[in-house]
Design a protein around this motif. Sequence first.
Motif: not given
Length: 122
Positions: A89-92, A97-106
């Motif tokens: 739920k952080q995508t721009k 999906c724009d890959g922001t989930h990698f930041k969330v996982i980190f």
Amino acid sequence: MATLRQPRLFAHFISSKMQCSTQTNKPVVAAKMPFRVKVTGGKRYVWCACGYSKKQPFCDGAHRTKAPSISPRHFTPEKDSTLMLCACKQTKNAPYCDGTHFKVIFQHLVSSVKKVFKMNNF
């Protein structure tokens, strides 16, 4: 035996007060990886933007009570396809999906490591 009941107005006040304290204006992470979904071209879909839906990645109306300031995103794909819909739920680029989930996982990983060090007093 008589049953005592709260006046209707008072009961409404209590429930609405409790409801307000559980509302948020920030989405919650529904999952750390995107949802791979087959969609039908020309069909209208409603993507959950708040993260509270039990029918992820689609909206079930949970935002009305949990996050009324967050509206779901309506979209209609042009053709039948398989899409990667955002779950963090952080995508721009909602609902995709724009890959922001990698930041969330980190961020989750960093938080977990900090807790371990805090618990062991390093």
